[in-house]
Design an enzyme around this catalytic site. Sequence first.
Site, PDB file in Angstrom:
ATOM      1  N   GLU A  58       0.790  -1.241   0.000  1.00  0.00           N
ATOM      2  CA  GLU A  58       0.000   0.000   0.000  1.00  0.00           C
ATOM      3  C   GLU A  58       0.819   1.287   0.000  1.00  0.00           C
ATOM      4  O   GLU A  58       0.534   2.218   0.762  1.00  0.00           O
ATOM      5  CB  GLU A  58      -0.972  -0.009   1.195  1.00  0.00           C
ATOM      6  CG  GLU A  58      -1.898  -1.207   1.195  1.00  0.00           C
ATOM      7  CD  GLU A  58      -2.913  -1.196   2.330  1.00  0.00           C
ATOM      8  OE1 GLU A  58      -2.899  -0.252   3.137  1.00  0.00           O
ATOM      9  OE2 GLU A  58      -3.725  -2.144   2.393  1.00  0.00           O
ATOM     10  N   GLU A 113      -6.158 -10.792  -1.505  1.00  0.00           N
ATOM     11  CA  GLU A 113      -6.962 -10.605  -0.279  1.00  0.00           C
ATOM     12  C   GLU A 113      -8.451 -10.549  -0.627  1.00  0.00           C
ATOM     13  O   GLU A 113      -9.189  -9.708  -0.122  1.00  0.00           O
ATOM     14  CB  GLU A 113      -6.556  -9.316   0.442  1.00  0.00           C
ATOM     15  CG  GLU A 113      -5.077  -9.249   0.774  1.00  0.00           C
ATOM     16  CD  GLU A 113      -4.687  -8.043   1.615  1.00  0.00           C
ATOM     17  OE1 GLU A 113      -5.571  -7.353   2.148  1.00  0.00           O
ATOM     18  OE2 GLU A 113      -3.470  -7.788   1.719  1.00  0.00           O
TER      19      GLU A 113
HETATM   20  C1  XIL Z   1      -6.235  -6.791   8.253  1.00  0.00           C
HETATM   21  C2  XIL Z   1      -6.507  -8.023   9.103  1.00  0.00           C
HETATM   22  O1  XIL Z   1      -7.414  -8.867   8.393  1.00  0.00           O
HETATM   23  C3  XIL Z   1      -7.081  -7.609  10.420  1.00  0.00           C
HETATM   24  O2  XIL Z   1      -7.242  -8.734  11.262  1.00  0.00           O
HETATM   25  C4  XIL Z   1      -6.173  -6.584  11.081  1.00  0.00           C
HETATM   26  O3  XIL Z   1      -6.793  -6.105  12.247  1.00  0.00           O
HETATM   27  C5  XIL Z   1      -5.915  -5.422  10.154  1.00  0.00           C
HETATM   28  O4  XIL Z   1      -5.387  -5.895   8.949  1.00  0.00           O
HETATM   29  N1  XIL Z   1      -5.003  -4.883   3.697  1.00  0.00           N
HETATM   30  C6  XIL Z   1      -4.007  -5.702   4.102  1.00  0.00           C
HETATM   31  C7  XIL Z   1      -4.220  -6.632   5.235  1.00  0.00           C
HETATM   32  O5  XIL Z   1      -2.962  -5.772   3.443  1.00  0.00           O
HETATM   33  O6  XIL Z   1      -3.052  -6.879   5.982  1.00  0.00           O
HETATM   34  C8  XIL Z   1      -5.319  -6.146   6.149  1.00  0.00           C
HETATM   35  O7  XIL Z   1      -5.586  -7.188   7.081  1.00  0.00           O
HETATM   36  C9  XIL Z   1      -6.546  -5.805   5.360  1.00  0.00           C
HETATM   37  C10 XIL Z   1      -6.250  -4.689   4.378  1.00  0.00           C
END
Ligand code: XIL
Length: 356
Positions: A166, A268
């Site tokens: 990001e 994701e």
């Molecule tokens: C999220 C997790 O799913 C949560 O449990 C945590 O509290 C915050 O992070 N983008 C990403 C992930 O790259 O690492 C994030 O994961 C969601 C957004």
Amino acid sequence: MKKVMTLLFIAVMIIGCSSDSGSGPTVGGPSGGGGNGGDGNDGGETTEFLKDIANFPIGNIVSAQKLNSSSSDNLGFKEVLLDEFNSITAENDMKVSNMFISPTRVHGHTLAWHNQQPSWFNSFSGTDEEFETAVMDYITATVTHFAEEKDSNGNSIVASWDVFNEAFDPNASSNVLFTKIDDVVAKCFTAARAGDPDVKLFYNDYNIAGSPDKRNNIINMVDDLISRDIPIDGIGMQMHLNHDWPTSDLPSAIQDIANTGLLVHISELDVKVNYGGGQTSLTTDRAQAQANQYQNAAYYFTTIVPAAQQHGITIWGFRDQDSWINNDWPLLFDNNFNPKLAYDGFVEGLKGNAVN
Ligand code: XIL
């Protein structure tokens, strides 16, 4: 299998960093020079912690779950842990029942991100060069550590890493990673490659499909890295979608990313059905719209990305209630692990069938 290892390894690094207060973080194992660095107390401390009193490591037990939680209890636990102790033992996570579940491959996530950083990143009082060295050493050490774990064919169990996450988030550029480290993204990739010559290195980001401008910025950055011979193997498209968004941009986004020639990872995937709020249950209409989005993501990935570039699709969670966005019923399984319409849609997409 190795997620707990990642968490525990990070914990070891944190403990290593915290054990040397005053001279900035040091990277290394917990027993490598903790305490106050001398023969017990040197009289200069106003507060004595256990680790400062002893001439040897003072440990306690940790769990990956506790280390990864920000509940107030667990924040309290972490504070005491870092203050008092300079050695950790995994209470359960490294027992065989947890470590050796099955042969599988692991995607590491994520070596550098402006979120979920240790608090010392912001309180660091050393020079920018020292900060950069600490971060890059951490990345190389972490990748090196996991490169040593091989399966029976001699391949690394950790097959790939999200190296940088990001960079185009609105909060990224004001983060210490960017303000203290020039050209940080490139340096992180170089540091990761120093730890493993073979592991696949990814840049990962969100809204690549939903925002054409952001997509262009990412592609330009990646092209620039490639032109400078910075080692990068792939792009992770997070794909946190909504039931009605994005629509027509999805295939063109996947095509644009595939056109870089790099590996493509839908990294994701989840699909919100309650983005605007107001949903009190998962209605049939929303469930079907969600299924279509899962089908779209799988279908376009399967049919657009050349086979040699298909790194894979990762779903961001199992049951709706376990999701990071659990008000959105975003996943493939309901709270009883029953497959939803979303699951069926995903299957259709994987089989190369488009939404009708
Ligand atoms: C999220 C997790 O799913 C949560 O449990 C945590 O509290 C915050 O992070 N983008 C990403 C992930 O790259 O690492 C994030 O994961 C969601 C957004």
